[in-house]
Design a protein around this motif. Structure first.
Motif, PDB file in Angstrom:
ATOM      1  N   ILE A 190       0.866  -1.176   0.000  1.00 26.13           N
ATOM      2  CA  ILE A 190       0.000   0.000   0.000  1.00 26.13           C
ATOM      3  C   ILE A 190       0.906   1.229   0.000  1.00 26.13           C
ATOM      4  CG2 ILE A 190      -1.543   1.388   1.468  1.00 26.13           C
ATOM      5  CD1 ILE A 190      -2.872  -1.247   2.277  1.00 26.13           C
ATOM      6  N   VAL A 191       0.572   2.212  -0.845  1.00 21.35           N
ATOM      7  CA  VAL A 191       1.270   3.509  -0.834  1.00 21.35           C
ATOM      8  C   VAL A 191       0.184   4.579  -0.795  1.00 21.35           C
ATOM      9  CG1 VAL A 191       2.833   5.058  -2.061  1.00 21.35           C
ATOM     10  CG2 VAL A 191       3.265   2.593  -2.082  1.00 21.35           C
ATOM     11  N   SER A 192      -0.081   5.067   0.400  1.00 26.19           N
ATOM     12  CA  SER A 192      -1.259   5.892   0.643  1.00 26.19           C
ATOM     13  C   SER A 192      -0.902   7.219   1.308  1.00 26.19           C
ATOM     14  CB  SER A 192      -2.211   5.113   1.556  1.00 26.19           C
ATOM     15  OG  SER A 192      -3.231   5.946   2.062  1.00 26.19           O
ATOM     16  N   GLY A 193      -1.711   8.229   1.038  1.00 28.63           N
ATOM     17  CA  GLY A 193      -1.582   9.490   1.763  1.00 28.63           C
ATOM     18  C   GLY A 193      -2.032   9.367   3.208  1.00 28.63           C
ATOM     19  N   GLY A 194      -2.731   8.300   3.521  1.00 27.24           N
ATOM     20  CA  GLY A 194      -3.230   8.075   4.880  1.00 27.24           C
ATOM     21  C   GLY A 194      -2.097   7.809   5.858  1.00 27.24           C
ATOM     22  N   GLY A 195      -2.418   7.883   7.136  1.00 25.85           N
ATOM     23  CA  GLY A 195      -1.417   7.657   8.176  1.00 25.85           C
ATOM     24  C   GLY A 195      -0.986   6.203   8.215  1.00 25.85           C
ATOM     25  N   ILE A 196       0.323   6.002   8.234  1.00 24.27           N
ATOM     26  CA  ILE A 196       0.863   4.647   8.182  1.00 24.27           C
ATOM     27  C   ILE A 196       0.391   3.842   9.389  1.00 24.27           C
ATOM     28  CG2 ILE A 196       3.055   5.030   9.447  1.00 24.27           C
ATOM     29  CD1 ILE A 196       4.481   3.714   7.043  1.00 24.27           C
ATOM     30  N   GLU A 212       4.734  -4.210   7.374  1.00 26.72           N
ATOM     31  CA  GLU A 212       5.983  -3.761   6.764  1.00 26.72           C
ATOM     32  C   GLU A 212       5.811  -3.457   5.274  1.00 26.72           C
ATOM     33  OE1 GLU A 212       5.401  -6.720   8.172  1.00 26.72           O
ATOM     34  OE2 GLU A 212       6.487  -8.361   7.202  1.00 26.72           O
ATOM     35  N   GLN A 213       4.658  -3.779   4.680  1.00 27.00           N
ATOM     36  CA  GLN A 213       4.416  -3.435   3.287  1.00 27.00           C
ATOM     37  C   GLN A 213       3.375  -2.316   3.148  1.00 27.00           C
ATOM     38  OE1 GLN A 213       5.577  -7.925   2.460  1.00 27.00           O
ATOM     39  NE2 GLN A 213       4.096  -7.210   0.948  1.00 27.00           N
ATOM     40  N   VAL A 214       3.285  -1.520   4.191  1.00 29.61           N
ATOM     41  CA  VAL A 214       2.402  -0.354   4.159  1.00 29.61           C
ATOM     42  C   VAL A 214       3.261   0.910   4.201  1.00 29.61           C
ATOM     43  CG1 VAL A 214       0.557   0.904   5.342  1.00 29.61           C
ATOM     44  CG2 VAL A 214       0.553  -1.608   5.319  1.00 29.61           C
ATOM     45  N   VAL A 215       3.153   1.729   3.151  1.00 28.36           N
ATOM     46  CA  VAL A 215       3.841   3.021   3.086  1.00 28.36           C
ATOM     47  C   VAL A 215       2.766   4.094   3.206  1.00 28.36           C
ATOM     48  CG1 VAL A 215       5.267   4.529   1.633  1.00 28.36           C
ATOM     49  CG2 VAL A 215       5.600   2.032   1.559  1.00 28.36           C
ATOM     50  N   GLY A 216       3.005   5.093   4.040  1.00 31.12           N
ATOM     51  CA  GLY A 216       2.006   6.141   4.206  1.00 31.12           C
ATOM     52  C   GLY A 216       2.612   7.367   4.840  1.00 31.12           C
ATOM     53  N   SER A 217       1.754   8.316   5.177  1.00 34.09           N
ATOM     54  CA  SER A 217       2.227   9.528   5.846  1.00 34.09           C
ATOM     55  C   SER A 217       2.609   9.191   7.285  1.00 34.09           C
ATOM     56  CB  SER A 217       1.143  10.603   5.826  1.00 34.09           C
ATOM     57  OG  SER A 217       0.866  10.964   4.485  1.00 34.09           O
ATOM     58  N   THR A 218       3.610   9.902   7.789  1.00 29.63           N
ATOM     59  CA  THR A 218       4.093   9.606   9.140  1.00 29.63           C
ATOM     60  C   THR A 218       4.181  10.881   9.968  1.00 29.63           C
ATOM     61  OG1 THR A 218       6.364   9.744   8.279  1.00 29.63           O
ATOM     62  CG2 THR A 218       5.447   7.556   8.537  1.00 29.63           C
ATOM     63  N   ILE A 219       4.019  10.716  11.277  1.00 32.02           N
ATOM     64  CA  ILE A 219       4.365  11.804  12.180  1.00 32.02           C
ATOM     65  C   ILE A 219       5.636  11.377  12.916  1.00 32.02           C
ATOM     66  CG2 ILE A 219       1.961  12.523  12.409  1.00 32.02           C
ATOM     67  CD1 ILE A 219       1.947  11.466  15.202  1.00 32.02           C
ATOM     68  N   THR A 220       6.325  12.354  13.485  1.00 34.22           N
ATOM     69  CA  THR A 220       7.584  12.075  14.160  1.00 34.22           C
ATOM     70  C   THR A 220       7.320  11.340  15.470  1.00 34.22           C
ATOM     71  OG1 THR A 220       8.507  14.058  13.180  1.00 34.22           O
ATOM     72  CG2 THR A 220       9.671  13.169  15.090  1.00 34.22           C
ATOM     73  N   THR A 221       8.138  10.330  15.738  1.00 34.12           N
ATOM     74  CA  THR A 221       8.048   9.659  17.038  1.00 34.12           C
ATOM     75  C   THR A 221       9.358   9.869  17.786  1.00 34.12           C
ATOM     76  OG1 THR A 221       8.924   7.547  16.262  1.00 34.12           O
ATOM     77  CG2 THR A 221       6.547   7.845  16.122  1.00 34.12           C
ATOM     78  N   GLU A 222       9.253   9.761  19.095  1.00 33.62           N
ATOM     79  CA  GLU A 222      10.406  10.048  19.942  1.00 33.62           C
ATOM     80  C   GLU A 222      10.573   8.925  20.958  1.00 33.62           C
ATOM     81  OE1 GLU A 222      11.472  14.018  22.381  1.00 33.62           O
ATOM     82  OE2 GLU A 222       9.736  12.919  23.138  1.00 33.62           O
ATOM     83  N   TYR A 223      11.790   8.418  21.041  1.00 32.05           N
ATOM     84  CA  TYR A 223      12.107   7.376  22.011  1.00 32.05           C
ATOM     85  C   TYR A 223      12.136   7.993  23.412  1.00 32.05           C
ATOM     86  CZ  TYR A 223      15.110   3.891  24.352  1.00 32.05           C
ATOM     87  OH  TYR A 223      15.635   2.964  25.206  1.00 32.05           O
ATOM     88  N   ALA A 224      11.485   7.337  24.344  1.00 33.58           N
ATOM     89  CA  ALA A 224      11.480   7.848  25.720  1.00 33.58           C
ATOM     90  C   ALA A 224      11.425   6.676  26.692  1.00 33.58           C
ATOM     91  CB  ALA A 224      10.273   8.755  25.940  1.00 33.58           C
ATOM     92  N   ILE A 225      11.916   6.912  27.886  1.00 36.86           N
ATOM     93  CA  ILE A 225      11.850   5.884  28.933  1.00 36.86           C
ATOM     94  C   ILE A 225      10.766   6.313  29.924  1.00 36.86           C
ATOM     95  CG2 ILE A 225      13.102   4.792  30.839  1.00 36.86           C
ATOM     96  CD1 ILE A 225      14.304   3.889  28.291  1.00 36.86           C
ATOM     97  N   VAL A 226       9.776   5.458  30.095  1.00 40.64           N
ATOM     98  CA  VAL A 226       8.698   5.755  31.039  1.00 40.64           C
ATOM     99  C   VAL A 226       8.709   4.664  32.111  1.00 40.64           C
ATOM    100  CG1 VAL A 226       6.201   6.024  31.346  1.00 40.64           C
ATOM    101  CG2 VAL A 226       7.302   6.855  29.237  1.00 40.64           C
TER     102      VAL A 226
END
Lengths: 337, 337
Positions: A190-196, A212-226
């Motif tokens: 899939i190659v979509s404008g939708g959110g991955i 792993e075969q889905v390509v889409g729009s992404t937002i930034t993620t941040e590694y954190a320890i909670v």
């Protein structure tokens, strides 16, 4: 007699391995005519001819299995995008659910319009309004939490016109096309404008396409320890828009190979169709044209969602197949009688 | 007699399908002991025990085949990163090749130091110098052109110490580990701080890892039409740094699943090792420790390239396997006698 026993043993061993490797499924698929929900029109023949050429060793159109990459837009190509994108439906429901925690939304657009069920008011907020909406509903949680929110939503949410779960709003002929390509060793994406991360929780079940075969729009993620546990937090920041000229860039980034088969339905797919069919060697592009107002929706040049204009104009001279949903498909949805 | 004939026919059919589906290869692999270049130490046993548990149906450690995701750092984990990253070798050669077109480089750092073979001078330029270097050598061309530049370079360039092609500087025991995991239905990925488009032209040949299973750092590309032909242009702009905390983010973005097996060799792999092994259910992490100054290089806490300090300190309490190259590997490189 000894020979019989040995042959029988060999058979057993091989039956076991054949079963393990899923050959049973392939044998079954081969026994059935491909694309059963497609009418016997030019569209179906063109697809089948192309696929047959790619798998015919020694032929001019032969493509090695590892290069048989097929990419599909999602909204309007694999599932319905009317009366609005399914992901927008998710955002609307999400705003309503979160509203008690956000009293300020009662007077702030686009939230105010959503809470008043005023779709036109949302549109008035323009692109900025939609981005604010996306960030408010898609960020601020961990990736695991978001996955659960999306999965839970899909389990309950219904399409506003048909009343069916959104997960039933996929096009049966397109799912058959995915199966048919895979049975010919194509790798389907899939190659979509939708959110991955909006699509990944459901694509395996809906289309047989793993995350792993889905390509889409992404937002930034941040590694954190909670509390000593590592998580990925979704930030209110757009990382990549996989639409229009972003689609070939997304394919190059995520897949790293040029597809030989591409399916879309709107001008947002134009650039990836150009890029795919301009490559040396075999390349096939198709547009799903929404011509069936009875079974689905009829729209193209004037539509807010899935506008199809430029790509339609150029389809003939670029030899892109235009699939007429009304004429070329026996069924649109699996639930039709 | 009829039974014999039928069994024989069935055998033939199944032999054919088994061959088609590559079962022959799997049968062959199973016949051979796994990890032949590993000494019979605790490291080898721990890896084999983990893999056996993931494939044992009904067992506590069983993992469904689609969830058997294994990720490998590249520099220092799959191939050598000394005396400097192979990609830095590419940059140095590239600067020398392009120098005639850039007279200004004679007086501008880090180019001046490169042209004078002054490695310490390059280091003095700090991070900004390296980024300038990367942009000058990796951007400004189309993706197809860059692919060719990289492929041509790998075909000719030699490692400064061994004089071997860089493509021979891969660790044989790690290639065996990749094969072993794949023969147990693991899907193997590279997750590297290196440039995604620098690795993709060679990973299939070097490691059996196709381009779409390579995750790495990216620069922004832009769709453009050049003489009516659509291309992707590489811009001098960093898109994503797949290192340190970027690695779990990169895995989540590109793969969309948590791995159950992770291999690294430096503190740049620390976060993805934490993230992988903190997940519920089975998870295995290993560090390649460079202890062999004779056959390769010996380095860890003080190294400029591949610094290993924090991850090494925490390996015991997190139950991460530390592979001692000197003790655990019979051979490092395939070319050794």
């Amino acid at each position: 007699m000894k020979k019989t026993v040995r042959a029988f043993q060999a058979t057993l061993v091989l039956v076991f391995f054949a079963a393990v490797s899923g050959m049973a499924g392939i044998l079954q698929a081969a026994a059935q005519e491909p694309l059963p929900s497609w009418n016997d029109t030019n569209a179906r023949s063109r697809i089948i001819n192309f696929v047959k050429q790619t798998v015919t060793e020694g032929g001019e159109g032969f493509v090695a299995p590892e290069d048989r990459i097929a990419v599909f837009d999602n909204d309007g190509t694999l599932w319905t995008e009317q009366p609005y994108y399914i992901q927008l439906g998710f955002m609307l429901d999400r705003v309503k659910k979160l509203a008690p925690q956000h009293p300020e939304w009662k007077t702030k657009e686009p939230f105010k319009s959503i809470l008043n069920d005023d779709l036109k008011g949302i549109a008035r907020g323009g692109e900025k309004g939609i981005v604010d909406l996306g960030m408010s509903t898609h960020a601020g949680m961990t990736t695991d939490q978001f996955n659960k929110i999306v999965s839970d939503w899909f389990a309950a949410a219904k399409h506003p016109k048909t009343g069916r779960p959104y997960t039933e709003m996929t096009y049966l002929p397109m799912r058959e096309l995915l199966d048919y390509l895979r049975s010919n060793s194509f790798k389907t994406y899939i190659v979509s404008g939708g959110g991955i991360e909006f699509m990944r929780p459901v694509t395996e079940k809906l289309y047989g396409i793993p995350p792993e075969q889905v390509v889409g729009s992404t937002i930034t993620t941040e590694y954190a320890i909670v509390g000593d546990v590592p998580v990925l937090r979704r930030l209110p920041k757009i990382d990549f828009i996989d639409d229009g000229p972003g689609k070939p860039a997304g394919i190059n980034k995520f897949i790293g190979r040029k597809p030989i088969f591409v399916a879309g339905n709107s001008d947002g797919d134009y650039e990836m169709m150009r890029w795919t069919t301009a490559a040396k060697g075999p390349g096939f592009a198709m547009l799903v044209h929404h011509t069936d107002g009875d079974r689905e929706y009829a729209y193209d040049r004037q539509s807010v969602f899935g506008k199809l204009d430029k790509a339609l104009n150029e389809s003939e001279r670029r030899n892109w197949l235009v699939v007429d949903m009304k004429k070329d498909w026996k069924k649109v949805f699996a639930f039709e009688q």
